[in-house]
Write a protein that holds these residues in place. Sequence first.
Motif, PDB file in Angstrom:
ATOM      1  N   LEU A 136       0.946  -1.162  -0.041  1.00  0.00           N
ATOM      2  CA  LEU A 136       0.090  -0.123  -0.100  1.00  0.00           C
ATOM      3  C   LEU A 136       0.923   1.306   0.016  1.00  0.00           C
ATOM      4  CD1 LEU A 136      -2.892   0.693   0.345  1.00  0.00           C
ATOM      5  CD2 LEU A 136      -2.411   0.978   2.836  1.00  0.00           C
ATOM      6  N   GLY A 196       0.923   2.291  -3.615  1.00  0.00           N
ATOM      7  CA  GLY A 196      -0.297   2.982  -3.501  1.00  0.00           C
ATOM      8  C   GLY A 196       0.195   4.599  -3.134  1.00  0.00           C
ATOM      9  N   PHE A 224       2.474  -2.108  -8.005  1.00  0.00           N
ATOM     10  CA  PHE A 224       2.215  -3.149  -7.109  1.00  0.00           C
ATOM     11  C   PHE A 224       3.092  -4.299  -7.720  1.00  0.00           C
ATOM     12  CE2 PHE A 224      -1.699  -0.900  -6.035  1.00  0.00           C
ATOM     13  CZ  PHE A 224      -1.714  -0.807  -4.944  1.00  0.00           C
ATOM     14  N   TRP A 255       2.195  -6.958  -8.667  1.00  0.00           N
ATOM     15  CA  TRP A 255       1.912  -7.937  -9.669  1.00  0.00           C
ATOM     16  C   TRP A 255       1.690  -7.088 -11.124  1.00  0.00           C
ATOM     17  CZ3 TRP A 255      -1.111  -6.110  -5.802  1.00  0.00           C
ATOM     18  CH2 TRP A 255      -2.213  -5.130  -6.218  1.00  0.00           C
ATOM     19  N   PHE A 312      -4.346   8.294  -4.299  1.00  0.00           N
ATOM     20  CA  PHE A 312      -4.067   7.106  -3.318  1.00  0.00           C
ATOM     21  C   PHE A 312      -5.329   6.135  -3.165  1.00  0.00           C
ATOM     22  CE2 PHE A 312      -3.848   5.224   0.967  1.00  0.00           C
ATOM     23  CZ  PHE A 312      -2.747   4.633   0.799  1.00  0.00           C
ATOM     24  N   ARG A 344      -5.377   3.734  -5.999  1.00  0.00           N
ATOM     25  CA  ARG A 344      -4.500   2.711  -5.958  1.00  0.00           C
ATOM     26  C   ARG A 344      -5.189   1.660  -4.788  1.00  0.00           C
ATOM     27  NH1 ARG A 344      -1.625   1.098  -9.440  1.00  0.00           N
ATOM     28  NH2 ARG A 344       0.392   1.021  -8.623  1.00  0.00           N
ATOM     29  N   ALA A 345      -5.374   2.166  -3.804  1.00  0.00           N
ATOM     30  CA  ALA A 345      -6.010   1.357  -2.684  1.00  0.00           C
ATOM     31  C   ALA A 345      -6.980   0.432  -3.285  1.00  0.00           C
ATOM     32  CB  ALA A 345      -6.291   2.197  -1.322  1.00  0.00           C
ATOM     33  N   THR A 399      -7.324  -0.444  -6.230  1.00  0.00           N
ATOM     34  CA  THR A 399      -6.941  -1.694  -7.037  1.00  0.00           C
ATOM     35  C   THR A 399      -6.208  -2.682  -6.035  1.00  0.00           C
ATOM     36  OG1 THR A 399      -6.156  -0.035  -8.524  1.00  0.00           O
ATOM     37  CG2 THR A 399      -5.071  -2.088  -8.630  1.00  0.00           C
ATOM     38  N   LEU A 400      -5.660  -2.408  -5.033  1.00  0.00           N
ATOM     39  CA  LEU A 400      -5.253  -3.416  -3.947  1.00  0.00           C
ATOM     40  C   LEU A 400      -6.239  -4.342  -3.543  1.00  0.00           C
ATOM     41  CD1 LEU A 400      -2.744  -4.896  -2.538  1.00  0.00           C
ATOM     42  CD2 LEU A 400      -2.827  -2.979  -0.854  1.00  0.00           C
ATOM     43  N   LYS A 418      -7.590  -6.844  -6.247  1.00  0.00           N
ATOM     44  CA  LYS A 418      -6.813  -7.788  -6.536  1.00  0.00           C
ATOM     45  C   LYS A 418      -6.729  -8.837  -5.264  1.00  0.00           C
ATOM     46  CE  LYS A 418      -3.038  -9.571  -8.532  1.00  0.00           C
ATOM     47  NZ  LYS A 418      -3.197 -10.121 -10.070  1.00  0.00           N
ATOM     48  N   LEU A 419      -6.880  -8.282  -4.148  1.00  0.00           N
ATOM     49  CA  LEU A 419      -7.025  -9.371  -2.916  1.00  0.00           C
ATOM     50  C   LEU A 419      -8.376 -10.128  -3.083  1.00  0.00           C
ATOM     51  CD1 LEU A 419      -5.669  -6.909  -0.166  1.00  0.00           C
ATOM     52  CD2 LEU A 419      -4.583  -9.007  -0.656  1.00  0.00           C
ATOM     53  N   GLU A 438     -10.017 -10.947  -5.898  1.00  0.00           N
ATOM     54  CA  GLU A 438      -9.727 -11.858  -6.834  1.00  0.00           C
ATOM     55  C   GLU A 438      -8.943 -13.119  -6.285  1.00  0.00           C
ATOM     56  OE1 GLU A 438      -8.830  -8.756 -10.266  1.00  0.00           O
ATOM     57  OE2 GLU A 438      -7.363 -10.287 -10.210  1.00  0.00           O
TER      58      GLU A 438
END
Lengths: 344, 344
Positions: A246, A250, A256, A258, B290, B293-294, B296-297, B300-301, B303
């Motif tokens: 993050l 982030g 990131f 990946w 930000f 981007r958070a 997006t994280l 992904k988690l 998924e």
Amino acid sequence: MGNRPAEDTAIISETELRGIVAQILERNGCRSEVAEILAANCVGAERDGSVSHGLFRVEGYIASLRSGWVDGAAVPVLEDKAPGCLAVDAKNGFTQIALDLAREEFTARIRQNGIALLLIRNSHHLAALWPDVEPFAEEGLIALSMINSMTCSVPQGAKKPVFGTNPFALAAPAGKEGMLVFDMATTTTAHGDVQVARREGHMLPPGTGVDRDGNPTGDPAKILDGGALVPFGGHKGSLISLMVELLCAGLGGGHFSWEFDWSGHPGAATPHTGQIFIGIDPSKAGGLPFGMRAETLVEKLREAGLSHLPGRRRHDLRAARAGQVPVAAARLAHLRDLAEGRAG
Amino acid sequence: MGNRPAEDTAIISETELRGIVAQILERNGCRSEVAEILAANCVGAERDGSVSHGLFRVEGYIASLRSGWVDGAAVPVLEDKAPGCLAVDAKNGFTQIALDLAREEFTARIRQNGIALLLIRNSHHLAALWPDVEPFAEEGLIALSMINSMTCSVPQGAKKPVFGTNPFALAAPAGKEGMLVFDMATTTTAHGDVQVARREGHMLPPGTGVDRDGNPTGDPAKILDGGALVPFGGHKGSLISLMVELLCAGLGGGHFSWEFDWSGHPGAATPHTGQIFIGIDPSKAGGLPFGMRAETLVEKLREAGLSHLPGRRRHDLRAARAGQVPVAAARLAHLRDLAEGRAG
């Protein structure tokens, strides 16, 4: 990793070894300043007994440079974001060069503000983190650093890898005790140590990672071939690893773990992500000098029976070796060949 | 912790419950502002299902206040240390009051500088850390906090306890996902959860702590009666716990976890240590927002199969309860008696 060399071990001065590694890096596309900084990092790790981040990394640097994945000649650009915040676009080069560019101004901002933040993006890192943070502690400052890497770790509770090894490091001055420093992958073990284990043919503790079917394993080959690592310490370590993603990607603007695709660059070994630093000037906090308080903590830990203080084993080895580094003779000969262009 | 009450469970509005707890605290020596802040914290934890840091803590507050260990009427003092560094002497009061005093100026410093540091010392804390960090994420800021507590954890490799439970918390805005927030003791489990386990008569996982002879155990009674906890995640968790001691006491000027003596204050339950906050304004970092981007994280988690995002269970419960808190009827009656002075 002891200090007495075996018969097939050569002893070489740190300075000469740095020259050899720098020459290898220059021959593979690094400009001379980049080559010198990376060589000092790599040889420093070897000298301190951090073999998974020492000369072992040379082939990774070569392959990444030759494949065109990382730019050894990149010139990073410093950006002033706020009185306490600097950023560097590493321009697809190495973070250590970006840090070197920012160091003087970042140090000044830490001292002016009491705390400052340095964000490095568009950067590559294939080394230990402690060489990045230790110089700040030598200046009397506290430095925290984090870096995300390439997807190879399954978050606690998930089924597929997401996080990198995502190391987290701290260095702090400790008065008469020198400094306290740690540098930990937030996976069970560093990726470099898995590679070393496979090369040397030894098993890691059970549960160090999972195989390609998600079953816990300590077999480095199964972890590296379609399997993955897991965060240290279950869900809590997994949260620390999440924090690293993050903040580095982030907040810091890096990829990131990946988000980069190195499949078109065979041999590429340097994760293309982001790194952040938080620097603190303890003299701004007031109260007792920080170093004295750190000494008090160290004394208490010693009284409680702790024999290994964080970073101490490396620093003791550094002192004992006094600038002379043992290297397997055959390895050293090969490095000389790489430096002179006699080997590819 | 579910949302459907058992028959002996009363449902009370958060507002009314806060009033009852505040009245209890005022009756035991807190000035009204202190009582209101602590009551909001305590009832918020109960509402979110954090029972080990909710109403369970009321008796600890009462005993600490009555024994004269903590000053419920203390007026903290804000100190300006550097453009990015504030400190508060809590004057033997609660950290939450010190944070409340510093919040506006600290937030301004974070926004001005991109990053700022808040050091609280001479302070007591008996609550969860997430209520301290979440308000910053609601303002679009990232907040990290750490607090050291009372010696109850044996560092990895040592023979005697040194560290406290030393929690570490992060809250960060996450766009459409709300926020990411975690709050973890850097011991295997929180001290409050060991107390709850003893009260409820259930065992903790083997190796949660050690008994008085240093043998690993999951028996909460053995951990609490002369035994100790251990850090989560072996030597890596132990280093995170060391960092918390070093930054809260060494940097922040609080006591180390072993440096206060509450033996003359029977019933005292509030560690008298230090707490630090690092606040970051992600809008200063540049690049993509930000929050995006958070998100997006988080995607992904999800998924990757992660069903529980950090902090989400509490936030879902908070939303589902909509300001109505279930409390065991007998417990609520007792709290009303404490508030009215009918019970002691």
